[in-house]
Write a protein that holds these residues in place. Sequence first.
Motif, PDB file in Angstrom:
ATOM      1  N   LEU A 212     -23.316  19.263 -10.399  1.00  0.00           N
ATOM      2  CA  LEU A 212     -22.429  18.692  -9.392  1.00  0.00           C
ATOM      3  C   LEU A 212     -21.040  19.316  -9.468  1.00  0.00           C
ATOM      4  N   THR A 213     -20.500  19.424 -10.672  1.00  0.00           N
ATOM      5  CA  THR A 213     -19.191  20.055 -10.890  1.00  0.00           C
ATOM      6  C   THR A 213     -19.235  20.826 -12.202  1.00  0.00           C
ATOM      7  N   GLY A 214     -18.298  21.755 -12.372  1.00  0.00           N
ATOM      8  CA  GLY A 214     -18.212  22.490 -13.625  1.00  0.00           C
ATOM      9  C   GLY A 214     -19.231  23.611 -13.727  1.00  0.00           C
TER      10      GLY A 214
ATOM     11  N   GLU B 225     -32.518  17.333  -1.816  1.00  0.00           N
ATOM     12  CA  GLU B 225     -31.911  17.050  -0.516  1.00  0.00           C
ATOM     13  C   GLU B 225     -30.689  16.147  -0.669  1.00  0.00           C
ATOM     14  N   SER B 226     -30.830  15.084  -1.476  1.00  0.00           N
ATOM     15  CA  SER B 226     -29.699  14.181  -1.712  1.00  0.00           C
ATOM     16  C   SER B 226     -28.564  14.904  -2.419  1.00  0.00           C
ATOM     17  N   PHE B 227     -28.916  15.727  -3.367  1.00  0.00           N
ATOM     18  CA  PHE B 227     -27.956  16.518  -4.147  1.00  0.00           C
ATOM     19  C   PHE B 227     -27.141  17.427  -3.237  1.00  0.00           C
TER      20      PHE B 227
ATOM     21  N   ILE C  52     -20.492  11.650  -6.435  1.00  0.00           N
ATOM     22  CA  ILE C  52     -21.413  10.689  -7.059  1.00  0.00           C
ATOM     23  C   ILE C  52     -21.710   9.522  -6.128  1.00  0.00           C
ATOM     24  N   SER C  53     -20.692   8.985  -5.477  1.00  0.00           N
ATOM     25  CA  SER C  53     -20.922   7.844  -4.579  1.00  0.00           C
ATOM     26  C   SER C  53     -21.803   8.237  -3.395  1.00  0.00           C
ATOM     27  N   THR C  54     -21.575   9.441  -2.840  1.00  0.00           N
ATOM     28  CA  THR C  54     -22.415   9.918  -1.742  1.00  0.00           C
ATOM     29  C   THR C  54     -23.846  10.124  -2.214  1.00  0.00           C
ATOM     30  N   LEU C  55     -23.987  10.679  -3.400  1.00  0.00           N
ATOM     31  CA  LEU C  55     -25.312  10.915  -3.969  1.00  0.00           C
ATOM     32  C   LEU C  55     -26.078   9.612  -4.147  1.00  0.00           C
ATOM     33  N   LEU C  56     -25.417   8.603  -4.701  1.00  0.00           N
ATOM     34  CA  LEU C  56     -26.090   7.318  -4.915  1.00  0.00           C
ATOM     35  C   LEU C  56     -26.475   6.661  -3.591  1.00  0.00           C
ATOM     36  N   SER C  57     -25.610   6.772  -2.600  1.00  0.00           N
ATOM     37  CA  SER C  57     -25.932   6.225  -1.267  1.00  0.00           C
ATOM     38  C   SER C  57     -27.156   6.930  -0.681  1.00  0.00           C
TER      39      SER C  57
END
Length: 242
Positions: free
Chosen positions: A152-154, A54-56, A78-83
């Motif tokens: 997340l990317t790539g 869900e966070s991902f 990454i910042s949104t994910l950590l939050s």
Amino acid sequence: MASSSKTNAVATPAASSSKRGLIAIALAGLVALCAWLNTVNDQFYILSPESLEESFRTSLSVAASSDASASTNTSLIISTLLSQLVERHPDARIATDFQNPREWVLNNAGGAMGSMFIIHASITEYLIIFGTAVGTEGHTGRHTADDYFHILTGQQTAYSAGELTREIYNPGDIHHLPRGTVKQYAAAPETWALEYARGWIPLMLPFGFADTLFSTLDWPTLYHTVRITGREMIGNLLQGKI
């Protein structure tokens, strides 16, 4: 003197057989212990594949709606994910200082090289941002933990022995490597992922350290890896998290 030599010659095979028997018993005991431990570790988990997904997905959705450049977009993800992780797991020890270079370490394992930021590390779980700006490939390792690789990317590709075509994982995909299984994998340049492992994490450490100990001899990186991992594991143990 001759009699003593004959006695030693007779006793040596028996002693060797006894040692082999003790080693076999010890190995059987270790296997039995590991099998039993795998039946009880579920009670120690504070994260779950479902909540992490869900966070991902939220972090990817936020980034997709922005007009940021590729590099800024990765930081936003990454910042949104950590939050999201802090919000969804208020009782968990979650590291968020991903913009601090001292919190990142290079990692050589199974012939592959990347860098990682440790979000959470305990005896039964770890959660990291792992990836590479230039690309890499290698051996996944055969582990005592389930591993979930959230792209997340790539792009990540992988295959198991006997497969003639590759598996392809793009942003939004999750590559699950069940414990005990093994693959060859490759990551394209600028591939970053949220990696979650659940099982007995200390048993994974020899694989993570072997390339440094026997190949790169990069002692400063090994020191920082041990420093950060030890800090997080001990910190969690002090909070009662195994």
